[in-house]
Design a protein around this motif. Structure first.
Motif, PDB file in Angstrom:
ATOM      1  N   SER A   1       0.818  -1.205   0.000  1.00 39.54           N
ATOM      2  CA  SER A   1       0.000   0.000   0.000  1.00 39.54           C
ATOM      3  C   SER A   1       0.859   1.264   0.000  1.00 39.54           C
ATOM      4  CB  SER A   1      -0.935  -0.014   1.211  1.00 39.54           C
ATOM      5  OG  SER A   1      -1.764   1.119   1.194  1.00 39.54           O
ATOM      6  N   LEU A   2       1.956   1.252   0.754  1.00 37.90           N
ATOM      7  CA  LEU A   2       2.829   2.429   0.787  1.00 37.90           C
ATOM      8  C   LEU A   2       3.446   2.689  -0.589  1.00 37.90           C
ATOM      9  CD1 LEU A   2       3.894   4.673   2.611  1.00 37.90           C
ATOM     10  CD2 LEU A   2       5.829   3.178   3.178  1.00 37.90           C
ATOM     11  N   ILE A   3       3.741   1.630  -1.329  1.00 43.67           N
ATOM     12  CA  ILE A   3       4.234   1.796  -2.702  1.00 43.67           C
ATOM     13  C   ILE A   3       3.207   2.564  -3.529  1.00 43.67           C
ATOM     14  CG2 ILE A   3       4.704   0.564  -4.870  1.00 43.67           C
ATOM     15  CD1 ILE A   3       6.010  -1.646  -3.087  1.00 43.67           C
ATOM     16  N   ASP A   4       1.926   2.199  -3.398  1.00 42.87           N
ATOM     17  CA  ASP A   4       0.873   2.890  -4.151  1.00 42.87           C
ATOM     18  C   ASP A   4       0.853   4.382  -3.833  1.00 42.87           C
ATOM     19  OD1 ASP A   4       0.047   0.485  -5.293  1.00 42.87           O
ATOM     20  OD2 ASP A   4      -1.486   0.142  -3.757  1.00 42.87           O
ATOM     21  N   VAL A   5       1.027   4.719  -2.561  1.00 42.92           N
ATOM     22  CA  VAL A   5       1.014   6.128  -2.153  1.00 42.92           C
ATOM     23  C   VAL A   5       2.230   6.856  -2.727  1.00 42.92           C
ATOM     24  CG1 VAL A   5       1.118   7.705  -0.176  1.00 42.92           C
ATOM     25  CG2 VAL A   5      -0.338   5.659  -0.079  1.00 42.92           C
ATOM     26  N   ILE A   6       3.403   6.268  -2.592  1.00 46.16           N
ATOM     27  CA  ILE A   6       4.629   6.909  -3.086  1.00 46.16           C
ATOM     28  C   ILE A   6       4.580   7.075  -4.601  1.00 46.16           C
ATOM     29  CG2 ILE A   6       7.124   6.614  -3.355  1.00 46.16           C
ATOM     30  CD1 ILE A   6       7.022   5.242  -0.539  1.00 46.16           C
ATOM     31  N   VAL A   7       4.142   6.044  -5.314  1.00 45.64           N
ATOM     32  CA  VAL A   7       4.037   6.133  -6.776  1.00 45.64           C
ATOM     33  C   VAL A   7       3.018   7.206  -7.165  1.00 45.64           C
ATOM     34  CG1 VAL A   7       3.296   4.881  -8.852  1.00 45.64           C
ATOM     35  CG2 VAL A   7       4.856   3.798  -7.223  1.00 45.64           C
ATOM     36  N   GLY A   8       1.920   7.289  -6.424  1.00 42.19           N
ATOM     37  CA  GLY A   8       0.902   8.297  -6.704  1.00 42.19           C
ATOM     38  C   GLY A   8       1.377   9.720  -6.472  1.00 42.19           C
ATOM     39  N   LEU A   9       2.393   9.873  -5.640  1.00 45.24           N
ATOM     40  CA  LEU A   9       2.968  11.198  -5.367  1.00 45.24           C
ATOM     41  C   LEU A   9       4.203  11.448  -6.231  1.00 45.24           C
ATOM     42  CD1 LEU A   9       2.684  11.129  -1.469  1.00 45.24           C
ATOM     43  CD2 LEU A   9       1.322  12.526  -3.044  1.00 45.24           C
ATOM     44  N   LYS A  10       4.257  10.824  -7.391  1.00 47.77           N
ATOM     45  CA  LYS A  10       5.449  10.781  -8.243  1.00 47.77           C
ATOM     46  C   LYS A  10       6.090  12.129  -8.547  1.00 47.77           C
ATOM     47  CE  LYS A  10       2.404  10.444 -12.186  1.00 47.77           C
ATOM     48  NZ  LYS A  10       1.184   9.793 -11.816  1.00 47.77           N
ATOM     49  N   ASN A  11       5.323  13.166  -8.738  1.00 45.07           N
ATOM     50  CA  ASN A  11       5.896  14.463  -9.096  1.00 45.07           C
ATOM     51  C   ASN A  11       5.979  15.417  -7.911  1.00 45.07           C
ATOM     52  OD1 ASN A  11       6.214  13.736 -11.817  1.00 45.07           O
ATOM     53  ND2 ASN A  11       4.073  14.209 -12.233  1.00 45.07           N
ATOM     54  N   ARG A  12       5.794  14.891  -6.716  1.00 42.38           N
ATOM     55  CA  ARG A  12       5.832  15.710  -5.499  1.00 42.38           C
ATOM     56  C   ARG A  12       7.158  15.502  -4.780  1.00 42.38           C
ATOM     57  NH1 ARG A  12       0.848  18.671  -5.275  1.00 42.38           N
ATOM     58  NH2 ARG A  12      -0.487  17.537  -6.697  1.00 42.38           N
ATOM     59  N   GLU A  13       7.503  16.437  -3.928  1.00 46.58           N
ATOM     60  CA  GLU A  13       8.736  16.331  -3.149  1.00 46.58           C
ATOM     61  C   GLU A  13       8.454  15.604  -1.839  1.00 46.58           C
ATOM     62  OE1 GLU A  13      11.197  19.832  -2.751  1.00 46.58           O
ATOM     63  OE2 GLU A  13      10.250  20.680  -4.532  1.00 46.58           O
ATOM     64  N   VAL A  14       8.543  14.281  -1.870  1.00 45.53           N
ATOM     65  CA  VAL A  14       8.322  13.462  -0.684  1.00 45.53           C
ATOM     66  C   VAL A  14       9.657  13.310   0.036  1.00 45.53           C
ATOM     67  CG1 VAL A  14       7.573  11.223   0.195  1.00 45.53           C
ATOM     68  CG2 VAL A  14       6.438  12.225  -1.800  1.00 45.53           C
TER      69      VAL A  14
ATOM     70  N   GLN B   1      -6.904   5.525  -0.039  1.00 40.80           N
ATOM     71  CA  GLN B   1      -8.205   4.896  -0.285  1.00 40.80           C
ATOM     72  C   GLN B   1      -8.176   4.052  -1.559  1.00 40.80           C
ATOM     73  OE1 GLN B   1     -11.500   7.622  -0.310  1.00 40.80           O
ATOM     74  NE2 GLN B   1     -12.989   6.020  -0.752  1.00 40.80           N
ATOM     75  N   GLN B   2      -7.623   4.604  -2.636  1.00 37.17           N
ATOM     76  CA  GLN B   2      -7.547   3.857  -3.895  1.00 37.17           C
ATOM     77  C   GLN B   2      -6.665   2.621  -3.754  1.00 37.17           C
ATOM     78  OE1 GLN B   2      -6.207   6.817  -6.694  1.00 37.17           O
ATOM     79  NE2 GLN B   2      -8.305   7.308  -7.314  1.00 37.17           N
TER      80      GLN B   2
ATOM     81  N   TYR C   1      -5.823  -1.053  -5.875  1.00 35.84           N
ATOM     82  CA  TYR C   1      -4.483  -1.366  -6.349  1.00 35.84           C
ATOM     83  C   TYR C   1      -3.676  -2.355  -5.512  1.00 35.84           C
ATOM     84  CZ  TYR C   1      -5.370   2.510  -9.489  1.00 35.84           C
ATOM     85  OH  TYR C   1      -5.923   3.325 -10.432  1.00 35.84           O
ATOM     86  N   CYS C   2      -3.755  -2.291  -4.203  1.00 44.48           N
ATOM     87  CA  CYS C   2      -2.896  -3.127  -3.352  1.00 44.48           C
ATOM     88  C   CYS C   2      -3.413  -4.561  -3.315  1.00 44.48           C
ATOM     89  CB  CYS C   2      -2.801  -2.554  -1.938  1.00 44.48           C
ATOM     90  SG  CYS C   2      -1.801  -3.580  -0.845  1.00 44.48           S
ATOM     91  N   THR C   3      -2.717  -5.431  -3.993  1.00 44.12           N
ATOM     92  CA  THR C   3      -3.110  -6.835  -4.072  1.00 44.12           C
ATOM     93  C   THR C   3      -3.178  -7.472  -2.691  1.00 44.12           C
ATOM     94  OG1 THR C   3      -2.087  -7.014  -6.249  1.00 44.12           O
ATOM     95  CG2 THR C   3      -2.473  -9.074  -5.064  1.00 44.12           C
TER      96      THR C   3
END
Length: 128
Positions: free
Chosen positions: A46-59, A102-103, A108-110
């Motif tokens: 699930s954390l991968i989904d969040v990080i990938v979703g924030l791809k163009n942000r400065e995390v 949520q998504q 997405y998270c298998t």
């Protein structure tokens, strides 16, 4: 073969996937157990989904902590998981982070989508 599990003797085993990547597991307090690895995998997926979703942000940092409840009787399946996501960085809208979490759990998270059939999964997101 998608996965090979080899017993190393004692309470240790090595898991190898079809790309040759390995992971060690154990039981009886000798290392990470298969059950704990499943819980870790739920959070990591699930954390991968969040990080990938924030791809163009400065995390700057991202983590998720999980609290688990299991059945008292065998099989001691997961019955409740509460996940707390912490994400920090620049220009990280809280609404976006919440939508990504949520998504992840809905689509997405298998791993969490398999687990949710036996466990109630709740979550909260903290943007710092």
């Amino acid at each position: 073969m998608d996965s090979l599990i080899e017993w190393n003797g004692g309470k240790s085993m090595t898991c190898t996937d079809k790309q040759g990547m390995t992971m060690d597991l154990a039981w009886g307090g000798e290392g990470v157990s298969p059950v704990t690895a499943t819980l870790h995998s739920c959070g990591a997926c699930s954390l991968i989904d969040v990080i990938v979703g924030l791809k163009n942000r400065e995390v700057e940092s991202a983590s998720v902590s999980l609290d688990l409840e299991r059945s008292d009787t065998n099989p001691k399946v997961f019955t409740k998981i509460h996940m707390v996501y912490r994400v920090s960085g620049n220009d990280l809208p809280e609404k976006l982070v919440n939508r990504l979490v949520q998504q992840s759990h809905e689509k997405y998270c298998t791993v969490s989508n398999m687990i949710k059939h036996t466990a109630e999964i709740t979550w909260e997101a903290i943007v710092e």
